[in-house]
Design a protein around this motif. Structure first.
Motif, PDB file in Angstrom:
ATOM      1  N   GLY A 397       8.637   0.131  -0.428  1.00 42.45           N
ATOM      2  CA  GLY A 397       7.380  -0.400   0.095  1.00 42.45           C
ATOM      3  C   GLY A 397       6.265   0.584  -0.171  1.00 42.45           C
ATOM      4  N   GLY A 398       5.138   0.374   0.500  1.00 45.78           N
ATOM      5  CA  GLY A 398       4.012   1.281   0.303  1.00 45.78           C
ATOM      6  C   GLY A 398       2.698   0.533   0.282  1.00 45.78           C
ATOM      7  N   TYR A 399       1.731   1.111  -0.440  1.00 44.73           N
ATOM      8  CA  TYR A 399       0.367   0.592  -0.461  1.00 44.73           C
ATOM      9  C   TYR A 399       0.027   0.057  -1.850  1.00 44.73           C
ATOM     10  CZ  TYR A 399       0.335   3.625   3.652  1.00 44.73           C
ATOM     11  OH  TYR A 399       0.647   4.239   4.841  1.00 44.73           O
ATOM     12  N   ALA A 423       5.375   8.390   9.113  1.00 41.74           N
ATOM     13  CA  ALA A 423       5.408   7.018   8.584  1.00 41.74           C
ATOM     14  C   ALA A 423       4.543   6.917   7.329  1.00 41.74           C
ATOM     15  CB  ALA A 423       4.925   6.039   9.652  1.00 41.74           C
ATOM     16  N   LYS A 426       6.353   8.578   4.411  1.00 42.21           N
ATOM     17  CA  LYS A 426       7.429   7.731   3.878  1.00 42.21           C
ATOM     18  C   LYS A 426       6.870   6.640   2.978  1.00 42.21           C
ATOM     19  CE  LYS A 426      11.464   5.001   5.193  1.00 42.21           C
ATOM     20  NZ  LYS A 426      12.303   4.487   6.316  1.00 42.21           N
ATOM     21  N   ASN A 427       5.732   6.067   3.369  1.00 45.89           N
ATOM     22  CA  ASN A 427       5.139   4.983   2.586  1.00 45.89           C
ATOM     23  C   ASN A 427       4.556   5.470   1.257  1.00 45.89           C
ATOM     24  OD1 ASN A 427       5.662   2.684   4.126  1.00 45.89           O
ATOM     25  ND2 ASN A 427       3.927   3.070   5.478  1.00 45.89           N
ATOM     26  N   ASP A 431      10.452   5.891  -3.423  1.00 44.46           N
ATOM     27  CA  ASP A 431      11.625   5.341  -2.743  1.00 44.46           C
ATOM     28  C   ASP A 431      12.581   4.765  -3.782  1.00 44.46           C
ATOM     29  OD1 ASP A 431      10.425   2.889  -3.477  1.00 44.46           O
ATOM     30  OD2 ASP A 431       9.358   2.771  -1.572  1.00 44.46           O
ATOM     31  N   LYS A 528       2.052   5.568  -5.380  1.00 43.78           N
ATOM     32  CA  LYS A 528       3.029   6.568  -4.946  1.00 43.78           C
ATOM     33  C   LYS A 528       2.565   7.968  -5.371  1.00 43.78           C
ATOM     34  CE  LYS A 528       6.158   3.923  -3.016  1.00 43.78           C
ATOM     35  NZ  LYS A 528       6.531   4.076  -1.589  1.00 43.78           N
TER      36      LYS A 528
END
Length: 537
Positions: A397-399, A423, A426-427, A431, A528
């Motif tokens: 996940g992420g932005y 949090a 992690k985002n 990943d 990322k």
């Protein structure tokens, strides 16, 4: 100023001989310094034959520079001064210079031909002034210049004397009078400064562009590749100098000149965007809230455009390919685009036709005809017809939006709460989905896969490593506000990988701060970080 890499190249690869000693070493084993290596002992440098262990030059010097295997001289430093020794350690040029650098002034190839004593010189500095001397310690160019930049072999070059710049040749003959405050070499010309304003002259001193500009800087596309153009600034307005045609192709009339594609430039004026060509002819009127080339190589590809806060797609013929009705549009590569409204996304083709029946939280980039799609806590893939496969649990996940990422960073910092900051970390870090995309796409501009293979760290450790580093850097930040994300560029057009150039600007209290958030790249549509964050001083 002569580029450092060129000086180093000369130092390690030049070939030179005195007039009395001009052998051409055809066989490598006969090169006099083939096995010689500068070596240190008890804090002093000497020259040692590593094959025979014979000491060629005793350990008496602070520094020794071996120029090349075939060159029977070395540059050495002793008691703060530079000089030249021969292969037997005899002083050929005394240690009386503040600087001493080897220059090949001939047209001969260092790697193929031997040089005679007339083929090379040494640039020296003495009593704060520069000149050229030869191997006989005779001045070739008088030691009287504040600075000089020897660019091309046998060609006149810029020199400074008495605080003014002109152009001279190797014999010291003045080709252009010493009248400029600054002089910098560009493509077959020089940018010069006179009475505080800049212009351009030819190598012969002919005025090509009058001294009336506050600045003249090389133009670079957002992919950081320099083109043949230079941005000229007059009264805060920007124009373009064409270095190949040697003309001012675009007069200084714009607030900014941004990306270019096939000789077409995005320009801004009064916070509105348009597109002009190198004849300053408008292709798209300056009326858009935003314009962005989605390809820097093919001007037939659509541009991302914004009007009244909504995104659409247009081309340079003013044809509207997708209506101005979307909150966000991103390229999915292969002629497909992600369009989003209210956080829900669909895929469209280059004609604006929707190819997906369902809406998704996020759609990734097409690789070999498939793109990842995310919905809730599950993910799947779609083909180029928009047909989905079987859904499985989400592996990342992420932005998907850079501004959203930066706003989340500000929220995490201002919260002073470790859980909120963790949090965010992690985002923003890689990943399992990031790894899967890198493996599937073959994108190699990130060291992540190599580091994981060599066990430099584990994927699970990255968020914690990022958290610890970030927490140290942000400890003194208060009331953080996001100002500007800086410049982004399309790093890989085929995979729609976008990168942030340099740091992001924030405001902490009443102080402006610059923070590098770890080499941000948009991978498969998700931003990322691929290195550690740090606060710029």
């Amino acid at each position: 100023m002569k580029p450092l890499y060129f000086i180093l190249l000369c130092l390690i690869s030049g070939t030179a001989y005195s007039q009395e000693e001009t052998p051409i070493y055809k066989e490598p084993e006969k090169l006099p310094f083939k096995d010689a290596k500068p070596t240190q002992q008890n804090g002093k440098m000497g020259l040692l034959n590593t094959r025979t262990i014979e000491l060629l030059i005793p350990f008496e010097y602070d520094q020794i520079e071996k120029i090349t295997d075939a060159f029977p001289y070395v540059i050495a430093k002793q008691q703060g001064g530079f000089g030249v020794l021969n292969a037997q350690g005899k002083v050929i040029i005394p240690f009386e210079y503040q600087q001493l650098e080897f220059y090949n002034i001939s047209s001969k190839d260092h790697f193929e031909e031997a040089l005679s004593s007339n083929d090379f010189v040494f640039k020296v500095k003495k009593n704060g002034l520069f000149g050229f001397i030869d191997i006989r310690h005779k001045q070739v160019l008088a030691i009287q210049y504040d600075k000089f930049n020897y660019y091309e072999k046998g060609q006149p070059f810029p020199a400074s004397m008495g605080g003014k710049w002109g152009i001279i040749n190797l014999q010291g003959e003045i080709k252009v009078p010493f009248q400029y405050e600054e002089m910098e070499g560009i493509d077959n010309a020089y940018v010069v400064k006179q009475k505080g304003l800049k212009g351009i002259i030819s190598k012969e001193g002919k005025v090509l562009l009058a001294n009336r500009y506050a600045s003249i800087d090389r133009y670079r596309n957002s992919d950081s590749k320099p083109l043949r153009y230079y941005i000229v600034t007059d009264n805060s307005k920007k124009g373009l100098w064409d270095a190949k045609a040697k003309t001012l192709c675009i007069p200084p009339a714009y607030d900014k000149i941004e990306d270019a594609c096939d000789g077409n430039f995005i320009v801004t004026s009064n916070n509105k965007y348009g597109v002009i060509n190198t004849q300053n002819h408008p292709l798209l009127l300056i009326e858009y809230d935003l314009l962005k080339f989605l390809s820097l190589k093919d001007s037939k590809q659509p541009l991302l455009a914004m009007l009244k806060g909504k995104y659409g797609l247009i081309d340079l013929s003013k044809k509207k390919l997708a209506d101005f009705q979307y909150d966000d549009i991103q390229s999915l590569s292969g002629g497909f685009y992600k369009v989003c409204n209210n956080g829900q996304c669909k895929a469209i083709d280059a004609q604006g036709r929707v190819i997906t029946k369902a809406s998704y939280d996020h759609i990734g980039v097409f690789v070999d005809g498939e793109a990842s799609v995310f919905k809730g806590k599950e993910m799947s893939t779609i083909n180029t017809q928009g047909d989905p496969g079987r859904f499985s649990p989400l592996d990342g996940g992420g932005y998907s939006n850079l501004k959203t990422l930066l706003e989340a960073f500000v929220t995490a910092v201002n919260s002073k709460n470790d859980s909120t900051l963790r949090a965010f970390c992690k985002n923003v870090t890689a990943d399992q989905h990031t790894v899967a995309f890198l493996e599937r796409s073959g994108f190699k501009d990130s060291p992540l896969l190599y580091d994981l293979r060599t066990k430099a760290y584990t994927l699970e450790n990255i968020p914690d490593m990022w958290f610890e580093r970030l927490k140290r850097h942000i400890a003194k930040l208060n009331d953080l506000q996001y100002i500007d994300n800086g410049r982004t560029y399309l790093q890989n057009e085929q995979l729609s990988v976008e990168s942030v150039v340099g740091p992001t600007t924030f405001k902490s209290g009443d102080k402006e701060v610059k923070i590098n958030l770890g080499g941000l790249m948009r991978i498969d549509g998700i931003w990322k970080a691929f290195s550690y964050p740090y606060l710029r001083d």
